[in-house]
Design a protein around this motif. Structure first.
Motif, short mmCIF file in Angstrom:
data_model
loop_
_atom_site.label_atom_id
_atom_site.label_comp_id
_atom_site.label_asym_id
_atom_site.label_seq_id
_atom_site.Cartn_x
_atom_site.Cartn_y
_atom_site.Cartn_z
N GLU A 86 28.26 11.26 -1.19
CA GLU A 86 28.21 11.80 0.17
C GLU A 86 29.21 12.92 0.41
N ASN A 87 30.32 12.87 -0.31
CA ASN A 87 31.37 13.87 -0.08
C ASN A 87 31.46 14.92 -1.19
N GLN A 88 30.45 14.98 -2.03
CA GLN A 88 30.46 15.98 -3.11
C GLN A 88 29.41 17.06 -2.83
N PRO A 89 29.67 18.28 -3.31
CA PRO A 89 28.66 19.33 -3.14
C PRO A 89 27.38 18.93 -3.85
N VAL A 90 26.27 19.17 -3.17
CA VAL A 90 24.98 18.79 -3.76
C VAL A 90 24.03 19.97 -3.72
N TYR B 198 25.18 17.27 -8.48
CA TYR B 198 26.49 17.13 -7.82
C TYR B 198 27.57 17.65 -8.76
N PHE B 199 28.63 18.20 -8.15
CA PHE B 199 29.77 18.65 -8.96
C PHE B 199 31.03 17.91 -8.54
N ILE B 200 31.76 17.42 -9.54
CA ILE B 200 33.04 16.75 -9.28
C ILE B 200 34.12 17.41 -10.13
N ASN B 201 35.23 17.76 -9.49
CA ASN B 201 36.33 18.42 -10.21
C ASN B 201 37.03 17.49 -11.17
N ASN B 202 37.30 17.98 -12.35
CA ASN B 202 38.19 17.26 -13.26
C ASN B 202 39.14 18.30 -13.88
N GLY C 102 37.07 25.77 -4.66
CA GLY C 102 35.71 25.22 -4.62
C GLY C 102 35.55 24.24 -3.46
N GLU C 103 36.53 23.37 -3.29
CA GLU C 103 36.47 22.39 -2.19
C GLU C 103 36.53 23.09 -0.83
N ALA C 104 37.38 24.14 -0.74
CA ALA C 104 37.53 24.86 0.53
C ALA C 104 36.23 25.58 0.89
N LYS D 161 43.78 16.70 -1.24
CA LYS D 161 43.32 15.30 -1.21
C LYS D 161 41.96 15.15 -1.87
N ALA D 162 41.06 16.09 -1.57
CA ALA D 162 39.71 16.03 -2.14
C ALA D 162 39.76 16.20 -3.66
N VAL D 163 40.62 17.12 -4.12
CA VAL D 163 40.74 17.35 -5.57
C VAL D 163 41.34 16.11 -6.25
N LYS E 94 41.15 13.10 -5.20
CA LYS E 94 40.14 12.04 -5.15
C LYS E 94 39.18 12.21 -6.34
N ASP E 95 38.77 13.46 -6.60
CA ASP E 95 37.89 13.72 -7.74
C ASP E 95 38.55 13.31 -9.06
N LYS E 96 39.82 13.68 -9.19
CA LYS E 96 40.54 13.34 -10.43
C LYS E 96 40.63 11.83 -10.61
CA CA Z 1 34.83 16.93 -4.79
#
Ligand code: CA
Length: 236
Positions: free
Chosen positions: A59-63, A108-112, A126-128, A188-190, A192-194
Motif C-alpha cells: 500500500e505504501n510502495q510506488p506501483v 512495485y519498487f522497494i529501496n535497498n 525517489g520517495e519524495a 523514515k520511508a527509506v 522502512k524499505d531497508k
Molecule cells: Ca518505499
C-alpha cells in the motif's frame, strides 16, 4: 494370587513396552521436525523461499499498473547498482508491455540502498517524488537509472537528482524536492524499505519477487514469463 500377580506384571511389561514405543515415536517426530526446521532456516538464508507478501507493505510502495492485477511483481533496487540499470533497460520494458499494460500484473519498487551514501540520496529523491506525484515516480525511476554514473563515484547528488527531475520528469515541484532532500524528509520511508529487505533476507539487488516467490535469474525472461503466467492462472 501368584497367577494374578504374574498376569499383572505381564500387563505392566506390555504397558512399559508400549510407552517405550510411544517415546520412540515422539522422539522420531521431534527429530524430523528439528531437521525440517533447520532445513527451512537454511533455505531462507539462501533466499529460496516464498515470503510473506504482507511484509512488502504494498500500500505504501510506488506501483505501476492495476493494483488489483492478479500478479504482483516486486523489485528491490539500488539506483547505483549497474545490474539494476540493466534490469530497467532490458527486462522492465518487456514486463511493462507483456503484463503490466495488459492488466495482468502490477509492479512495485522497494529501496535497498547499500552501495554508497548517495544510494540513500537517490532513494530519498525517489520517495519524495512518489509522495509528491505517484504517477511521476516511474519516469523518475527510469531517468535515474538511465543517467547512472560509475558505481565507485558519488554521482547521485541532490543537485544531479533535482536537475534530472526538472529536465525529465513533468509534474514535479522541483523546489519542494530540493527542500525534501535537504531535510531528508523521506528518511523514515527509506529506512522502512531497508528494514523490509533485511527481514526478507534480500542481500543483493535487483531482487525480484512474483507474488512473494523469489526469481532466481531476473534476466531469464522465459522463466520470469512462465512464473507470471502460472501465478495469473492460479488467480483465475
Ligand atoms: Ca518505499
Amino acid at each position: 494370587m501368584g497367577k494374578k500377580r504374574k498376569k499383572a506384571s505381564v500387563n505392566q511389561q506390555k504397558i512399559a513396552r508400549s510407552q517405550r514405543m510411544q517415546n520412540l515415536v515422539v522422539f522420531t517426530i521431534l527429530g524430523v521436525a528439528v531437521a525440517l526446521g533447520l532445513f527451512a532456516v537454511i533455505q531462507a538464508a539462501v533466499g529460496g523461499d516464498e515470503v510473506d507478501t504482507d511484509q512488502f507493505d504494498y500500500e505504501n510502495q510506488p506501483v505501476l499498473g492495476d493494483k488489483n492485477a492478479p500478479v504482483k511483481i516486486v523489485e528491490f533496487g539500488d539506483y547505483k547498482c549497474p545490474v539494476c540499470k540493466r534490469f530497467e533497460a532490458q527486462v522492465f520494458p518487456r514486463l511493462k508491455k507483456d503484463f503490466i499494460d495488459q492488466g495482468k500484473a502490477s509492479m512495485y519498487f522497494i529501496n535497498n540502498p547499500f552501495i554508497g551514501d548517495d544510494s540513500v540520496t537517490a532513494a530519498l529523491a525517489g520517495e519524495a517524488v512518489y509522495r509528491q506525484n505517484p504517477e511521476a515516480f516511474w519516469k523518475f525511476y527510469s531517468t535515474v537509472y538511465r543517467n547512472q554514473g560509475p558505481e565507485q563515484q558519488r554521482w547521485a547528488t541532490p543537485e544531479l537528482l533535482i536537475q534530472l527531475a526538472k529536465k525529465e520528469v513533468p509534474g514535479i515541484d522541483v523546489k519542494k524536492l530540493k527542500e525534501d532532500l535537504e531535510s531528508q524528509a523521506d528518511l523514515k520511508a527509506v529506512d522502512k524499505d531497508k528494514e523490509i529487505a533485511r527481514k526478507l533476507n534480500v542481500t543483493s539487488v535487483p531482487t525480484v519477487f512474483i507474488n512473494g516467490k523469489p526469481v532466481k535469474d531476473v534476466f531469464d525472461y522465459e522463466a520470469l514469463k512462465k512464473m507470471i503466467e502460472e501465478e495469473a492462472k492460479k488467480a483465475r
